[in-house]
Design a protein around this motif. Structure first.
Motif, PDB file in Angstrom:
ATOM      1  N   ILE A   1      26.385  39.632  48.989  1.00  0.00           N
ATOM      2  CA  ILE A   1      27.708  40.254  48.833  1.00  0.00           C
ATOM      3  C   ILE A   1      28.398  39.728  47.581  1.00  0.00           C
ATOM      4  O   ILE A   1      28.897  40.477  46.745  1.00  0.00           O
ATOM      5  N   GLY A   2      28.385  38.409  47.430  1.00  0.00           N
ATOM      6  CA  GLY A   2      29.073  37.801  46.289  1.00  0.00           C
ATOM      7  C   GLY A   2      28.492  38.265  44.961  1.00  0.00           C
ATOM      8  O   GLY A   2      29.242  38.540  44.011  1.00  0.00           O
ATOM      9  N   LEU A   3      27.189  38.394  44.894  1.00  0.00           N
ATOM     10  CA  LEU A   3      26.553  38.842  43.651  1.00  0.00           C
ATOM     11  C   LEU A   3      26.921  40.283  43.322  1.00  0.00           C
ATOM     12  O   LEU A   3      26.877  40.692  42.162  1.00  0.00           O
ATOM     13  N   GLY A   4      27.302  41.021  44.352  1.00  0.00           N
ATOM     14  CA  GLY A   4      27.744  42.396  44.137  1.00  0.00           C
ATOM     15  C   GLY A   4      29.027  42.481  43.318  1.00  0.00           C
ATOM     16  O   GLY A   4      29.383  43.555  42.818  1.00  0.00           O
ATOM     17  N   PHE A   5      29.730  41.334  43.210  1.00  0.00           N
ATOM     18  CA  PHE A   5      30.997  41.325  42.449  1.00  0.00           C
ATOM     19  C   PHE A   5      30.897  40.499  41.172  1.00  0.00           C
ATOM     20  O   PHE A   5      31.896  40.087  40.614  1.00  0.00           O
ATOM     21  N   GLU A   6      29.664  40.285  40.730  1.00  0.00           N
ATOM     22  CA  GLU A   6      29.455  39.488  39.513  1.00  0.00           C
ATOM     23  C   GLU A   6      30.007  40.175  38.264  1.00  0.00           C
ATOM     24  O   GLU A   6      30.170  39.548  37.220  1.00  0.00           O
ATOM     25  N   ASN A   7      30.252  41.479  38.347  1.00  0.00           N
ATOM     26  CA  ASN A   7      30.852  42.167  37.208  1.00  0.00           C
ATOM     27  C   ASN A   7      32.297  41.718  36.959  1.00  0.00           C
ATOM     28  O   ASN A   7      32.895  42.081  35.957  1.00  0.00           O
ATOM     29  N   TYR A   8      32.844  40.955  37.891  1.00  0.00           N
ATOM     30  CA  TYR A   8      34.186  40.417  37.691  1.00  0.00           C
ATOM     31  C   TYR A   8      34.055  38.924  37.444  1.00  0.00           C
ATOM     32  O   TYR A   8      33.461  38.203  38.260  1.00  0.00           O
ATOM     33  N   ASP A   9      34.621  38.466  36.349  1.00  0.00           N
ATOM     34  CA  ASP A   9      34.466  37.047  36.022  1.00  0.00           C
ATOM     35  C   ASP A   9      35.394  36.178  36.874  1.00  0.00           C
ATOM     36  O   ASP A   9      36.030  36.660  37.811  1.00  0.00           O
ATOM     37  N   ALA A  10      35.485  34.905  36.531  1.00  0.00           N
ATOM     38  CA  ALA A  10      36.178  33.941  37.397  1.00  0.00           C
ATOM     39  C   ALA A  10      37.674  34.186  37.500  1.00  0.00           C
ATOM     40  O   ALA A  10      38.343  33.613  38.357  1.00  0.00           O
ATOM     41  N   ILE A  11      38.224  35.033  36.620  1.00  0.00           N
ATOM     42  CA  ILE A  11      39.631  35.405  36.810  1.00  0.00           C
ATOM     43  C   ILE A  11      39.766  36.918  36.988  1.00  0.00           C
ATOM     44  O   ILE A  11      40.829  37.500  36.781  1.00  0.00           O
ATOM     45  N   GLY A  12      38.629  37.553  37.352  1.00  0.00           N
ATOM     46  CA  GLY A  12      38.686  38.956  37.763  1.00  0.00           C
ATOM     47  C   GLY A  12      38.649  39.974  36.639  1.00  0.00           C
ATOM     48  O   GLY A  12      38.964  41.139  36.853  1.00  0.00           O
ATOM     49  N   GLU A  13      38.257  39.528  35.453  1.00  0.00           N
ATOM     50  CA  GLU A  13      38.106  40.498  34.366  1.00  0.00           C
ATOM     51  C   GLU A  13      36.732  41.156  34.447  1.00  0.00           C
ATOM     52  O   GLU A  13      35.743  40.510  34.776  1.00  0.00           O
ATOM     53  N   TRP A  14      36.693  42.420  34.086  1.00  0.00           N
ATOM     54  CA  TRP A  14      35.425  43.161  34.159  1.00  0.00           C
ATOM     55  C   TRP A  14      34.493  42.711  33.043  1.00  0.00           C
ATOM     56  O   TRP A  14      34.920  42.426  31.929  1.00  0.00           O
ATOM     57  N   ARG A  15      33.236  42.624  33.363  1.00  0.00           N
ATOM     58  CA  ARG A  15      32.231  42.245  32.357  1.00  0.00           C
ATOM     59  C   ARG A  15      30.915  42.898  32.746  1.00  0.00           C
ATOM     60  O   ARG A  15      30.700  43.225  33.934  1.00  0.00           O
ATOM     61  N   THR A  16      30.051  43.071  31.794  1.00  0.00           N
ATOM     62  CA  THR A  16      28.746  43.663  32.095  1.00  0.00           C
ATOM     63  C   THR A  16      27.631  42.669  31.844  1.00  0.00           C
ATOM     64  O   THR A  16      26.506  42.860  32.289  1.00  0.00           O
ATOM     65  N   THR A  17      27.970  41.591  31.139  1.00  0.00           N
ATOM     66  CA  THR A  17      26.945  40.562  30.911  1.00  0.00           C
ATOM     67  C   THR A  17      27.525  39.208  31.264  1.00  0.00           C
ATOM     68  O   THR A  17      28.742  39.010  31.269  1.00  0.00           O
ATOM     69  N   ASP A  18      26.630  38.291  31.567  1.00  0.00           N
ATOM     70  CA  ASP A  18      27.027  36.905  31.817  1.00  0.00           C
ATOM     71  C   ASP A  18      26.095  36.026  31.000  1.00  0.00           C
ATOM     72  O   ASP A  18      24.875  36.047  31.203  1.00  0.00           O
ATOM     73  N   GLN A  19      26.650  35.278  30.082  1.00  0.00           N
ATOM     74  CA  GLN A  19      25.882  34.427  29.179  1.00  0.00           C
ATOM     75  C   GLN A  19      24.727  35.199  28.546  1.00  0.00           C
ATOM     76  O   GLN A  19      23.583  34.746  28.516  1.00  0.00           O
ATOM     77  N   GLY A  20      25.039  36.395  28.113  1.00  0.00           N
ATOM     78  CA  GLY A  20      24.062  37.175  27.373  1.00  0.00           C
ATOM     79  C   GLY A  20      23.123  38.011  28.232  1.00  0.00           C
ATOM     80  O   GLY A  20      22.403  38.869  27.732  1.00  0.00           O
ATOM     81  N   GLU A  21      23.126  37.762  29.529  1.00  0.00           N
ATOM     82  CA  GLU A  21      22.225  38.512  30.407  1.00  0.00           C
ATOM     83  C   GLU A  21      23.010  39.637  31.083  1.00  0.00           C
ATOM     84  O   GLU A  21      24.142  39.449  31.514  1.00  0.00           O
ATOM     85  N   THR A  22      22.373  40.791  31.181  1.00  0.00           N
ATOM     86  CA  THR A  22      23.009  41.919  31.843  1.00  0.00           C
ATOM     87  C   THR A  22      23.151  41.643  33.344  1.00  0.00           C
ATOM     88  O   THR A  22      22.225  41.117  33.969  1.00  0.00           O
ATOM     89  N   ILE A  23      24.315  41.969  33.873  1.00  0.00           N
ATOM     90  CA  ILE A  23      24.556  41.725  35.295  1.00  0.00           C
ATOM     91  C   ILE A  23      24.030  42.891  36.118  1.00  0.00           C
ATOM     92  O   ILE A  23      24.320  44.046  35.822  1.00  0.00           O
ATOM     93  N   ASP A  24      23.280  42.552  37.136  1.00  0.00           N
ATOM     94  CA  ASP A  24      22.794  43.580  38.066  1.00  0.00           C
ATOM     95  C   ASP A  24      23.459  43.329  39.414  1.00  0.00           C
ATOM     96  O   ASP A  24      23.072  42.417  40.143  1.00  0.00           O
ATOM     97  N   PRO A  25      24.494  44.101  39.725  1.00  0.00           N
ATOM     98  CA  PRO A  25      25.227  43.825  40.964  1.00  0.00           C
ATOM     99  C   PRO A  25      24.524  44.340  42.218  1.00  0.00           C
ATOM    100  O   PRO A  25      24.972  44.060  43.329  1.00  0.00           O
ATOM    101  N   SER A  26      23.452  45.087  42.083  1.00  0.00           N
ATOM    102  CA  SER A  26      22.870  45.767  43.249  1.00  0.00           C
ATOM    103  C   SER A  26      22.262  44.777  44.225  1.00  0.00           C
ATOM    104  O   SER A  26      21.926  43.645  43.871  1.00  0.00           O
ATOM    105  N   GLY A  27      22.150  45.221  45.446  1.00  0.00           N
ATOM    106  CA  GLY A  27      21.555  44.359  46.447  1.00  0.00           C
ATOM    107  C   GLY A  27      21.292  45.100  47.743  1.00  0.00           C
ATOM    108  O   GLY A  27      21.713  46.251  47.910  1.00  0.00           O
TER     109      GLY A  27
END
Lengths: 433, 699
Positions: free
Chosen positions: B586-612
């Motif tokens: 569940i938590g990984l499903g919201f990885e597109n939101y960073d630690a203060i809730g801003e939208w992002r598509t990558t994390d440290q250069g890697e594309t985020i895959d929220p699916s699960g």
């Protein structure tokens, strides 16, 4: 009831702002004659959250004149004033699942495994500091002093199944009575002391207290057992407060007491000053102090660290996190060194206040990363009025439980008959060399 | 024209009389009431005794332990009762929290440290409020424009007024004040009657009956009726005209005034003028403030005891009578706020040991209702209904629930129930890393807080199904927050309701406030976020850990590029996997939101895959898919019901309560899952409106 006296000149000396405090030599116990110097043995517990970076804590060798580990370096000048005890565990603190911090704090001084609940049916056990406080009875103005510096105020969160109360309270006066701490240094000071520049607090007058007592007694008559117990808490507390009204000790704090509750570092320092003054003036003989609640997410920004302490303690071997953790631990040990240094600087008879104290330093877990309860950081400072022979590192191969140390402390401070969690425990050996 | 000099000299002698009222009579304390008599009983509404002594499990309201006001409730109460804005309870010891709420009577204890603080606060609060409402009296003022009229004459002995003649003067007040005139007069024939009238602005004042003395001048103290406003006033002494043989001689006169800092009808403490009102005023003060502070009228016994306290001995021998009286009243007021009757929300049973349920007394009901929805003491409207013993009538009670919900004070319910349930109250203390998130400042923190509160409020007030709060298609934004979300700024500093563009997920799960409190300062925590959804939103209990599992060394989350890979270690061990599989997914499903809730598509250069894929087989591709799954989870409504039950009753739910909670939840569904309807059901449920005694044996 013994009181400690200050000479009038000493009291007058401290007009105005904070200056150094040599005057307390002028104090001596009422009951002790010049030729009979009997000083009570004070007991203080000083805890830090999230364990300690154990690899940098445990010295490589044992015995006297051992080599101080990196984290013990701040205590260099005090090496002969404390015992380092390694390989002690606290089986009562093992939660059986998540909850190591909550369970760990509640079990540190009670060595009792608390009841797992997020609800109101909390259950711990009386802690060793309270056993000692009960032993002293009314000998001092305050039976015990509970202080803490908590950074994230107003947030008491449960830890996966464990009521947040457990992680916050190390001192318990009974199974359902965790003792709340004073979290504001200014208030802690004002409650205990007045200064020559006045201050002091305005309590309702005696006739008002009589009136509310009467109101409570009338209310009590009408209630069932559980509710009656609440009003009894009120009545008991009223008696305690009344005893202490107007009974503050005039001191010169010597140091400025922090008025800014958001200044974490300043608050910590002031709390240590207050603890010292409280012992020095014999306002109490028992105290607990927590720098942060169990599992604290304290942010040590004044050390240049913006990560939460608990997060860093789960370092997973990450060198960056480990360095930050070491920095935090070093700062914590520096605070201990500051306190011990202050206690040592106060002469009492032929010795010092530290000589007449037992200061237990520990944490709710050992290695924060593993949440271990088998090898805790344990340091016991002071000479316990001759009951302890400091200056050594003792390693216990048989991994004795923390309660054996507590049993030894009870002996040292003069209450060997008190029992912890209803168990009879063999005191830890070798503390007196 | 001026009064002769000797009159002015007399004025000095009058000061004491001018600023001090008559000596109040000392009231002796009555014998204590017989033990079976409960204070306040006579002012309580009749409570129906339980028809039978049966204790059917199906209607057991459970025993609610005597609740101390928590810190929020204390602060709000003293704000309403005394106008305090300092929030003294912030320095009280922390309140215990059970099941996520700080309203649980069992954990709201009264430690020595607590009472120490509460006593100090009571004294300070009363001192502050009293001082703010009380200006010192200004004594010995000279009248102006002194003019005998209608036959009066200025003589060596004063102003001589034959029958029908008058002395006209004026005086000017700098502000609203109560005024006392003091006159020294002689009567021509030693008459026993006053023989004259006093008029303030043409309005007659009561002239006290004082025995004239033929031998010496007589002092009269006359109160102006009510409060006089700032500005010029006329003051007239007129000899009565009915008996031509009588005349009076006014030898001297001064007035004193006490500025009214706060109009009496708006005062918290000084609701009348003690100088003028004397004992009756003291009684009125204690009655009025006592009823507000204790949330019920005081009984005669209680009032008598308070009056005795007010008339107590002075602590300073040098005090004047007026100082003594004022100190006494203040003492009695302090006792009201230091009392268990204030600090506790008192509820009593006809039989304290019987488990048979009975309805709450009306004042108790008013108190429960007010603290549930407003986190504060009942207002005058609620108290008046309780005094009339009509609050419990279903129509009246329903009307009050509606009134309270509609009032601005209902924000307290949103903050203290919603904020504790959803844990967004924690936003006040989160500290995102300032180097990683320099954009996180106080303005953003406050906007985040306000957004979740307003969203919750919208679902409380509007005809909407509660589960829609999970992925609502609108939110509340100001420019700062819109910028944070990458949305069009509404052009406003305050938050305004904003529909979200299609394709932008709204609702609780994607709110910056929720995402931030469930993050670490430096990074997101999928585990925390997942745990929040499961534990907080769905009340899902984690499976019990296997017995005797030693704590596992944390090998850390190194070894993976993405958060997903790093978290895989949580699931490698079957013991951890039991909880972590669901939480982390569940938590990984919201990885597109960073630690203060801003939208992002990558994390440290890697594309985020929220699916699960959740353990029960439900798969999702995006956060919106996942929100839909959560929204449709039947545990959501049941969880809300249980939380509301716990919050409003102030006790931990027991197994026995599952019947009542299920029934409420059933009604909630039937009402279209509307939050407002659920709140009303809860507040009208037997668990809330009835109580029972304690089955624990009295020690």
């Amino acid at each position: 009831m013994p009181r400690w006296q200050l000479s009038r000149r000493a009291m007058l000396r401290g007009t105005g702002v904070a200056i150094a405090l040599p005057f307390l030599e002028a104090m001596r116990p009422h009951r002790s004659r010049a030729d009979q110097k009997v000083f009570p043995t004070r007991f203080l517990t000083f805890t830090v959250p999230n364990g300690i970076y154990m690899e940098r804590w445990i010295p490589v060798d044992t015995g006297a004149n051992y080599t101080l580990s990196p984290l013990l370096q701040p205590l260099k000048e005090l090496q002969n004033d404390f015992l380092l005890l390694s390989n002690l565990g606290n089986p009562a603190a093992v939660p059986g699942g998540p909850g190591d911090h909550a369970c760990g704090v509640a079990a540190t001084l009670s060595v009792h495994h608390p009841h797992k609940t997020e609800g109101s049916d909390i259950e711990g056990a009386i802690s060793i500091d309270q056993l000692i406080a009960q032993g002293w009875g009314k000998a001092t103005r305050y039976p015990s002093l509970e202080l803490a510096s908590i950074q994230a105020l107003d947030v008491q969160t449960s830890e996966t199944g464990w009521n947040g109360t457990y992680a916050r309270h190390i001192a318990w006066s009974g199974p359902t009575q965790p003792l709340p701490q004073e979290l504001n240094a200014r208030n802690a000071f004002d409650r205990l002391f007045t200064t020559s520049s006045g201050g002091g607090r305005r309590y309702p007058r005696g006739s008002v207290l009589d009136a509310v007592r009467d109101q409570a007694n009338r209310l009590r008559q009408r209630l069932g057992a559980t509710d009656k117990a609440k009003v009894d808490e009120y009545l008991t507390s009223l008696r305690e407060v009344e005893t202490n009204i107007g009974n503050t000790t005039m001191v010169n704090p010597g140091d400025t007491i922090s008025d800014d509750r958001s200044d974490f570092q300043g608050q910590v320092r002031s709390m240590l000053d207050i603890l010292t003054l409280a012992f020095q003036t014999d306002s109490t003989r028992v105290a607990t102090y927590m720098i942060g609640e169990g599992g604290a997410c304290t942010i040590h920004d004044f050390l240049g660290i913006t990560d939460a302490h608990h997060y860093l303690s789960h370092h997973g071997g990450d060198p960056d996190k480990l360095e930050k953790l070491a920095t935090i631990n070093t700062w914590e040990v520096q605070q201990l060194a500051y306190l011990l240094g202050k206690l040592k600087a106060i002469p009492e008879g032929d010795g010092t206040l530290l000589d007449h104290s037992v200061v237990l330093f520990t944490s709710e877990v050992g290695d924060g990363n593993a949440h271990s309860h088998t090898s805790l950081p344990v340091l016991v400072a002071g000479r316990g009025n001759g009951g302890l022979s400091p200056g050594r590192h003792l390693h216990y191969d048989d991994n004795p439980p923390l309660e054996s140390l507590h049993a030894a402390i009870l002996q040292t401070v003069g209450f060997p008959q008190a029992t912890l969690d209803g168990r009879s425990v063999t005191p830890l050996a070798q503390l007196q060399g | 024209m001026r009064l002769p000099l000797h009159v002015l000299a007399l004025a000095g002698l009058l000061l004491a009389a001018a600023c001090h009222g008559g000596k109040p009579k000392t009231t002796s304390q009555p014998p204590p009431p017989p033990p079976e008599m409960y204070p306040g009983d006579e002012t309580r509404c009749p409570v129906m005794k339980p028809a039978s002594t049966d204790c059917p499990a199906s209607s057991d309201p459970g025993h609610v332990t005597l609740r101390r006001l928590n810190r929020t409730e204390y602060n709000n109460s003293v704000h309403d009762l005394l106008g305090d804005t300092t929030q003294p309870a912030n320095d009280f010891p922390e309140d215990g929290v059970a099941n996520g709420f700080d309203t649980n009577g069992d954990l709201l204890s009264v430690s020595t440290l607590y009472l120490d603080n509460a006593l100090l606060a009571a004294q300070k609060l009363v001192d502050t409020a009293w001082t703010a409402e009380t200006q010192p009296a200004v004594p010995g003022q000279q009248f102006s424009d002194i003019m005998p009229a209608n036959g009066g004459t200025d003589t060596e002995m004063g102003i001589h007024l034959p029958p029908g003649a008058e002395l006209d003067t004026t005086f000017t007040l700098p502000g609203d004040a109560t005024v006392i005139a003091t006159l020294i007069m002689t009567a021509g024939d030693g008459s026993m009657a006053a023989g004259f009238d006093v008029l303030f602005d043409g309005q007659s004042a009561v002239v006290p009956s004082v025995q004239w003395s033929a031998a010496a001048p007589t002092t009269f103290t006359v109160n102006a009726p009510g409060v006089l406003h700032a500005g010029k006033h006329t003051f007239v002494v007129r000899a009565k005209s009915d008996d031509p043989s009588r005349w009076v001689n006014v030898q001297g006169g001064v007035y004193s005034y006490r500025p009214v800092a706060v109009p009496f009808e708006q005062a918290h403490l000084r609701v009348c003028d003690i100088d003028q009102g004397g004992d009756a005023c003291i009684q009125q003060i204690l009655k009025t403030v006592g009823r507000r502070a204790w949330r019920r009228p005081l009984s005669t016994d209680e009032l008598t005891a308070l009056l005795a306290l007010a008339h107590g001995e002075p602590s300073q021998p040098s005090w004047s009578e007026a100082e003594r009286v004022e100190q006494g009243v203040r003492d009695a007021l302090v006792s009201l706020f230091a009392s268990p009757n204030f600090l506790f929300r008192v509820e009593v049973d006809p039989d304290a040991t019987s488990c048979a349920p009975h309805p709450l007394e009306d004042h108790e009901l008013a108190t429960r209702l007010s603290y549930s929805l407003w986190s504060t003491t009942p207002d005058e409207h609620l108290l008046a209904l309780a005094d009339a013993c009509t609050l419990h009538e279903p129509d009246v009670y329903a009307g009050e629930i509606e009134r309270l919900l509609q009032a601005p004070q209902a924000i307290a319910f949103v903050r203290n129930f919603g904020g504790q349930w959803l844990q967004t109250r924690k936003l006040a203390s989160v500290q995102p890393d300032p180097t990683l998130f320099p954009q996180f400042d106080q303005a953003l923190r406050e906007a985040m807080q306000a957004e979740t509160e307003q969203l919750f409020t919208a679902f409380l007030n509007e005809d909407r199904a509660f589960p829609d709060i999970i992925d609502a298609d609108f939110t509340f934004l100001n420019d700062r927050l819109a910028q944070h979300y990458g949305l069009m700024p509404p052009g406003s500093m305050t938050l305004v309701r904003t529909p979200l563009p299609s394709g932008t997920l709204g609702g609780l799960l994607s709110r910056a406030g929720v995402l931030t409190v469930n993050s670490y300062p430096t990074r997101t925590s999928p585990t925390r976020r997942g745990s929040w959804v499961l534990g907080t939103l769905l009340c899902a209990q984690p499976p019990p850990p296997p017995a005797n599992v030693p704590p596992l060394p944390d090998t850390g989350m190194s070894g993976g590029k993405t958060m997903k890979e790093r978290l895989a270690s949580h699931r490698a061990d079957p013991v951890c996997a039991a909880c972590h599989t669901t939480m982390d997914t569940i938590g990984l499903g919201f990885e597109n939101y960073d630690a203060i809730g801003e939208w992002r598509t990558t994390d440290q250069g890697e594309t985020i895959d929220p699916s699960g894929v959740l353990p029960d087989g439900q798969a999702f591709q995006t956060p919106a898919d996942l929100a839909k799954i959560v929204k449709n989870d039947s545990r959501l409504n049941a969880c809300l019901t249980q939380k509301l039950f716990t919050y409003t009753l102030g006790r931990s739910p027991t197994n026995q309560d599952s019947v009542a909670i299920s029934a409420l939840n059933m009604q909630f569904q039937q009402d279209g899952a509307r939050l407002r309807a659920l709140v009303k059901r809860m507040l009208t449920s037997p668990a809330f409106t009835t109580r029972r005694g304690d089955t624990v044996a009295t020690p």
